[in-house]
Design a protein around this motif. Structure first.
Motif, PDB file in Angstrom:
ATOM      1  N   ALA A   1       7.694   3.802  -0.222  1.00  0.00           N
ATOM      2  CA  ALA A   1       6.700   2.753  -0.502  1.00  0.00           C
ATOM      3  C   ALA A   1       6.399   2.772  -1.996  1.00  0.00           C
ATOM      4  N   VAL A   2       5.941   3.763  -2.636  1.00  0.00           N
ATOM      5  CA  VAL A   2       5.799   3.643  -4.013  1.00  0.00           C
ATOM      6  C   VAL A   2       6.892   2.791  -4.654  1.00  0.00           C
ATOM      7  N   LEU A   3       8.022   2.955  -4.644  1.00  0.00           N
ATOM      8  CA  LEU A   3       9.348   2.451  -5.267  1.00  0.00           C
ATOM      9  C   LEU A   3       9.249   1.045  -4.692  1.00  0.00           C
ATOM     10  N   TRP A   4       8.971   0.883  -3.650  1.00  0.00           N
ATOM     11  CA  TRP A   4       8.918  -0.924  -3.008  1.00  0.00           C
ATOM     12  C   TRP A   4       8.009  -1.546  -3.793  1.00  0.00           C
ATOM     13  N   TYR A   5       6.702  -0.899  -3.648  1.00  0.00           N
ATOM     14  CA  TYR A   5       5.581  -1.602  -4.279  1.00  0.00           C
ATOM     15  C   TYR A   5       5.668  -1.807  -5.650  1.00  0.00           C
ATOM     16  N   ARG A   6       6.077  -0.972  -6.364  1.00  0.00           N
ATOM     17  CA  ARG A   6       6.373  -0.785  -7.779  1.00  0.00           C
ATOM     18  C   ARG A   6       7.213  -2.248  -8.030  1.00  0.00           C
ATOM     19  N   ARG A   7       8.414  -2.466  -7.505  1.00  0.00           N
ATOM     20  CA  ARG A   7       9.384  -3.374  -7.669  1.00  0.00           C
ATOM     21  C   ARG A   7       8.752  -4.508  -7.050  1.00  0.00           C
ATOM     22  N   VAL A   8       8.109  -4.752  -6.124  1.00  0.00           N
ATOM     23  CA  VAL A   8       7.882  -5.966  -5.596  1.00  0.00           C
ATOM     24  C   VAL A   8       6.619  -6.539  -6.310  1.00  0.00           C
ATOM     25  N   LEU A   9       5.727  -5.632  -6.435  1.00  0.00           N
ATOM     26  CA  LEU A   9       4.403  -6.244  -7.129  1.00  0.00           C
ATOM     27  C   LEU A   9       4.545  -5.942  -8.683  1.00  0.00           C
ATOM     28  N   GLU A  10       5.432  -5.543  -9.240  1.00  0.00           N
ATOM     29  CA  GLU A  10       5.759  -5.251 -10.780  1.00  0.00           C
ATOM     30  C   GLU A  10       4.580  -4.249 -11.395  1.00  0.00           C
ATOM     31  N   LEU A  11       4.473  -3.421 -10.627  1.00  0.00           N
ATOM     32  CA  LEU A  11       3.413  -2.283 -10.842  1.00  0.00           C
ATOM     33  C   LEU A  11       4.246  -1.100 -11.813  1.00  0.00           C
ATOM     34  N   ILE A  12       3.394  -0.710 -12.830  1.00  0.00           N
ATOM     35  CA  ILE A  12       3.948   0.495 -13.672  1.00  0.00           C
ATOM     36  C   ILE A  12       3.793   1.813 -13.073  1.00  0.00           C
ATOM     37  N   GLU A  13       2.793   2.453 -13.159  1.00  0.00           N
ATOM     38  CA  GLU A  13       2.822   4.002 -12.541  1.00  0.00           C
ATOM     39  C   GLU A  13       1.372   3.937 -11.621  1.00  0.00           C
ATOM     40  N   PRO A  14       1.322   4.792 -10.516  1.00  0.00           N
ATOM     41  CA  PRO A  14       0.203   4.965  -9.902  1.00  0.00           C
ATOM     42  C   PRO A  14      -0.906   5.120 -10.787  1.00  0.00           C
ATOM     43  N   GLY A  15      -2.171   4.714 -10.403  1.00  0.00           N
ATOM     44  CA  GLY A  15      -3.443   5.061 -11.518  1.00  0.00           C
ATOM     45  C   GLY A  15      -3.899   6.423 -11.110  1.00  0.00           C
ATOM     46  N   LEU A  16      -3.865   6.564  -9.640  1.00  0.00           N
ATOM     47  CA  LEU A  16      -4.485   7.856  -9.008  1.00  0.00           C
ATOM     48  C   LEU A  16      -3.351   8.263  -7.997  1.00  0.00           C
ATOM     49  N   GLU A  17      -3.509   9.718  -7.847  1.00  0.00           N
ATOM     50  CA  GLU A  17      -2.723  10.823  -6.738  1.00  0.00           C
ATOM     51  C   GLU A  17      -3.776  11.624  -6.294  1.00  0.00           C
ATOM     52  N   PRO A  18      -4.764  11.049  -5.449  1.00  0.00           N
ATOM     53  CA  PRO A  18      -5.957  12.022  -5.199  1.00  0.00           C
ATOM     54  C   PRO A  18      -5.467  13.251  -4.384  1.00  0.00           C
ATOM     55  N   ASP A  19      -4.664  12.945  -3.510  1.00  0.00           N
ATOM     56  CA  ASP A  19      -3.720  14.018  -2.554  1.00  0.00           C
ATOM     57  C   ASP A  19      -2.583  13.705  -2.565  1.00  0.00           C
ATOM     58  N   ASP A  20      -1.971  14.774  -2.021  1.00  0.00           N
ATOM     59  CA  ASP A  20      -0.392  15.056  -1.787  1.00  0.00           C
ATOM     60  C   ASP A  20       0.020  13.721  -1.029  1.00  0.00           C
ATOM     61  N   ASP A  21      -0.501  13.264  -0.025  1.00  0.00           N
ATOM     62  CA  ASP A  21      -0.058  12.194   0.732  1.00  0.00           C
ATOM     63  C   ASP A  21      -0.842  10.736   0.585  1.00  0.00           C
ATOM     64  N   VAL A  22      -1.282  10.500  -0.809  1.00  0.00           N
ATOM     65  CA  VAL A  22      -1.987   9.336  -1.035  1.00  0.00           C
ATOM     66  C   VAL A  22      -1.772   8.896  -2.733  1.00  0.00           C
ATOM     67  N   VAL A  23      -1.291   7.784  -2.816  1.00  0.00           N
ATOM     68  CA  VAL A  23      -1.340   7.416  -4.145  1.00  0.00           C
ATOM     69  C   VAL A  23      -1.890   5.943  -4.187  1.00  0.00           C
ATOM     70  N   GLU A  24      -2.245   5.565  -5.302  1.00  0.00           N
ATOM     71  CA  GLU A  24      -3.291   4.416  -5.686  1.00  0.00           C
ATOM     72  C   GLU A  24      -2.880   3.610  -6.743  1.00  0.00           C
ATOM     73  N   PHE A  25      -2.685   2.369  -6.786  1.00  0.00           N
ATOM     74  CA  PHE A  25      -2.472   1.550  -7.795  1.00  0.00           C
ATOM     75  C   PHE A  25      -3.662   0.664  -7.902  1.00  0.00           C
ATOM     76  N   LYS A  26      -3.798   0.366  -9.591  1.00  0.00           N
ATOM     77  CA  LYS A  26      -4.940  -0.489  -9.594  1.00  0.00           C
ATOM     78  C   LYS A  26      -4.086  -1.919  -9.787  1.00  0.00           C
ATOM     79  N   VAL A  27      -4.636  -2.932  -8.876  1.00  0.00           N
ATOM     80  CA  VAL A  27      -4.129  -4.202  -8.869  1.00  0.00           C
ATOM     81  C   VAL A  27      -5.199  -5.069  -8.879  1.00  0.00           C
ATOM     82  N   GLY A  28      -5.008  -6.041 -10.001  1.00  0.00           N
ATOM     83  CA  GLY A  28      -6.360  -6.587 -10.338  1.00  0.00           C
ATOM     84  C   GLY A  28      -7.341  -5.952 -10.392  1.00  0.00           C
ATOM     85  N   PRO A  29      -8.572  -6.416  -9.723  1.00  0.00           N
ATOM     86  CA  PRO A  29      -9.755  -5.763  -9.656  1.00  0.00           C
ATOM     87  C   PRO A  29     -10.044  -4.837  -8.631  1.00  0.00           C
TER      88      PRO A  29
END
Length: 119
Positions: A18-46
């Motif tokens: 999912a991280v790879l798909w969202y990075r490709r489709v939404l043109e995201l660089i890297e996750p902004g946060l990884e607060p847990d082993d099973d959670v990744v967060e991206f800053k998308v606009g606001p």
């Protein structure tokens, strides 16, 4: 209530894919946060987009993640060129252009752009 930020969480079956798909489709660089082993967060606009490894079975109402862009038609073409199955580009006179699609886990997304007044 004084809301200071917004996070939208989406369930995904395979977090790494999912991280790879969202990075490709939404043109995201890297996750902004990884607060847990099973959670990744991206800053998308606001807002923050949180992908969490959890069951993706649906029950009841579905969330639609709607993302505003400058030109929905250009994004529609770009996503089609990436092989993303997108719905038709829709035009609502004097309002918006938009299209819908789903991620590999069935989460619904929509891209829209506002139509200039008089267009």
């Amino acid at each position: 209530m004084n809301i200071s930020s917004v996070t939208v969480g989406l369930p995904v079956a395979d977090l790494a894919a999912a991280v790879l798909w969202y990075r490709r489709v939404l043109e995201l660089i890297e996750p902004g946060l990884e607060p847990d082993d099973d959670v990744v967060e991206f800053k998308v606009g606001p807002v923050w987009l949180q992908l969490g490894s959890e069951p993706t079975a649906r029950s009841g109402a579905e969330v639609v993640l709607r993302l505003g862009v400058t030109n929905a038609a250009l994004e529609h073409e770009r996503l089609m060129s990436l092989g993303v199955a997108v719905g038709p580009l829709q035009h609502v006179e004097s309002a918006v252009n938009y299209f819908d699609f789903v991620d590999p886990d069935g989460n619904r997304l929509s891209i829209y752009s506002l139509v200039p007044a008089g267009a």
